[in-house]
Design a protein around this motif. Structure first.
Motif, PDB file in Angstrom:
ATOM      1  N   GLU A   1      41.464  47.715  31.178  1.00  0.00           N
ATOM      2  CA  GLU A   1      42.609  47.115  31.869  1.00  0.00           C
ATOM      3  C   GLU A   1      42.501  47.447  33.347  1.00  0.00           C
ATOM      4  N   VAL A   2      42.641  46.414  34.180  1.00  0.00           N
ATOM      5  CA  VAL A   2      42.555  46.594  35.632  1.00  0.00           C
ATOM      6  C   VAL A   2      43.817  46.056  36.289  1.00  0.00           C
ATOM      7  N   THR A   3      43.934  46.288  37.583  1.00  0.00           N
ATOM      8  CA  THR A   3      45.143  45.831  38.285  1.00  0.00           C
ATOM      9  C   THR A   3      45.200  44.314  38.397  1.00  0.00           C
ATOM     10  N   ASN A   4      44.045  43.674  38.531  1.00  0.00           N
ATOM     11  CA  ASN A   4      44.012  42.224  38.688  1.00  0.00           C
ATOM     12  C   ASN A   4      42.713  41.701  38.067  1.00  0.00           C
ATOM     13  N   ALA A   5      42.778  41.330  36.801  1.00  0.00           N
ATOM     14  CA  ALA A   5      41.574  40.930  36.066  1.00  0.00           C
ATOM     15  C   ALA A   5      40.926  39.692  36.676  1.00  0.00           C
ATOM     16  N   ASP A   6      41.727  38.723  37.065  1.00  0.00           N
ATOM     17  CA  ASP A   6      41.160  37.486  37.613  1.00  0.00           C
ATOM     18  C   ASP A   6      40.376  37.759  38.895  1.00  0.00           C
ATOM     19  N   ALA A   7      40.918  38.611  39.739  1.00  0.00           N
ATOM     20  CA  ALA A   7      40.249  38.914  41.012  1.00  0.00           C
ATOM     21  C   ALA A   7      38.921  39.625  40.774  1.00  0.00           C
ATOM     22  N   VAL A   8      38.902  40.589  39.860  1.00  0.00           N
ATOM     23  CA  VAL A   8      37.659  41.309  39.572  1.00  0.00           C
ATOM     24  C   VAL A   8      36.633  40.361  38.958  1.00  0.00           C
ATOM     25  N   TYR A   9      37.069  39.551  38.023  1.00  0.00           N
ATOM     26  CA  TYR A   9      36.165  38.603  37.368  1.00  0.00           C
ATOM     27  C   TYR A   9      35.564  37.636  38.380  1.00  0.00           C
ATOM     28  N   ASN A  10      36.394  37.091  39.247  1.00  0.00           N
ATOM     29  CA  ASN A  10      35.906  36.126  40.235  1.00  0.00           C
ATOM     30  C   ASN A  10      34.945  36.770  41.231  1.00  0.00           C
ATOM     31  N   ALA A  11      35.227  38.013  41.607  1.00  0.00           N
ATOM     32  CA  ALA A  11      34.336  38.717  42.531  1.00  0.00           C
ATOM     33  C   ALA A  11      32.961  38.950  41.905  1.00  0.00           C
TER      34      ALA A  11
END
Length: 341
Positions: free
Chosen positions: A290-300
């Motif tokens: 679990e991360v603070t912002n999954a979409d942001a990490v995935y996109n990066a």
């Protein structure tokens, strides 16, 4: 007393299965003019419809008798066959616990069977107070439990309690059991006549492309699976590939040990990242975080051609990371350390 025939659909009980040429003659020597095959070529002959050599090898490795083994075109075929054998479309129900493997829902929809879902608790375990009342429903014929579970990575504790309290068929999907310290329930199929245990060569054995799924269960259920399956459901090249891979047990052991060691390293490194809120326990070759912002990490990561699985829509702000080769894991960890979500 468990009575299998009361669970099988009447049309399946009465079904006369297709009889192939290889059902009538199973020898390997002779002049074969019985199956309308082309006499020329290297792949011109139909494969063994019951995969006898492959089952014998699996019997030795898995400590399960050949008559208790069914092989499918991946576990997905076996999941579909279970719906077709045990559930009347538009009438019967199946049950599973979510989040879990998505093919249970897809196969239920294809077969027009209502799938009842119960949420796993905060630790991704079954809440028995919610589950037990559902098991008494006369229209409930199948229960699917993925353990170790996908995408949560943990083993499910209450599996045997479900089996013991349900008069229908319990399918335990052990696709990731090779990465767990827990004993496979395949060793308890004699104890539980309503149990089907699924495993696969896709994960720890590295044969995802070959599509070889296994079901371990009592011989009567195996006979119904054989009744309903297509006659040649696993190709000859895939049977050959599986047999060759199963001979390489030393390589299997080395690769599994590497993956388990890399899993430990991955978890240690992920704990150092400020934006990782939680790392869930893993009995698999993947980790759910679990991360603070999954979409942001995935996109990066995808911008750097590093592909993990975004499970944000299934488990909020969660990412699923498969353990790769050591250098692949190192590249991923470096990228994660440089991300500011």
């Amino acid at each position: 007393m468990f009575n299998l025939t009361t669970l099988v659909r009447p049309n399946i009980l009465n079904l006369e299965p297709y009889s192939s040429a290889r059902d009538e003659f199973s020898g390997t020597e002779g002049i074969f003019l019985d199956a309308n095959e082309n006499p020329y070529g290297n792949l011109n002959r139909y494969p063994d419809p019951f995969q006898k050599q492959l089952k014998q090898k699996l019997s030795e490795i898995k400590s399960v008798a050949t008559e208790n083994i069914f092989l499918g075109n991946g576990s997905d075929e076996i999941i579909d066959l279970c719906f077709r054998i045990f559930c009347e479309p538009g009438k019967d129900k199946a049950l599973t616990f979510v989040p879990t493997y998505g093919m249970y829902e897809v196969s239920a929809a294809i077969n027009n069977v209502e799938l009842v879902t119960v949420n796993l608790d905060k630790t991704f375990q079954i809440n028995m107070s919610e589950a037990l009342p559902l098991l008494t429903d006369a229209s409930l014929k199948l229960v699917f439990i993925c353990s170790p579970n996908n995408p949560t990575a943990n083993s499910i504790d209450a599996v045997e309690a479900i089996i013991q309290n349900f008069k229908g068929i319990v399918v335990v999907d052990e696709a990731y059991i090779d990465f767990s310290d827990r004993e496979s329930l395949s060793q308890k199929i004699a104890q539980y006549p309503n149990l089907i245990v699924l495993q696969t060569l896709s994960k720890a054995w590295g044969l995802a492309a070959a599509r070889v799924g296994m079901a371990f269960t009592n011989a009567a259920i195996v006979s119904f699976l054989n009744k309903v399956k297509p006659p040649y459901n696993i190709s000859a090249p895939n049977q050959i590939a599986a047999l060759a891979t199963l001979e390489k047990t030393d390589e299997y052991d080395r690769q599994k040990e590497t993956l388990l060691n890399e899993r430990v390293i991955m978890i240690q490194q992920l704990r150092q990242l400020d934006y990782v809120r939680k790392i869930y326990p893993s009995d698999t070759n993947f980790i759910l975080i679990e991360v603070t912002n999954a979409d942001a990490v995935y996109n990066a990561l995808t911008a750097q051609n590093i592909i993990i699985r975004n499970r944000n829509k299934v488990v909020k702000n969660c990412l699923r990371i498969t353990i790769g080769r050591p250098h692949e894991n190192a590249v991923l960890l470096t990228a994660l350390q440089n991300i500011q979500p």
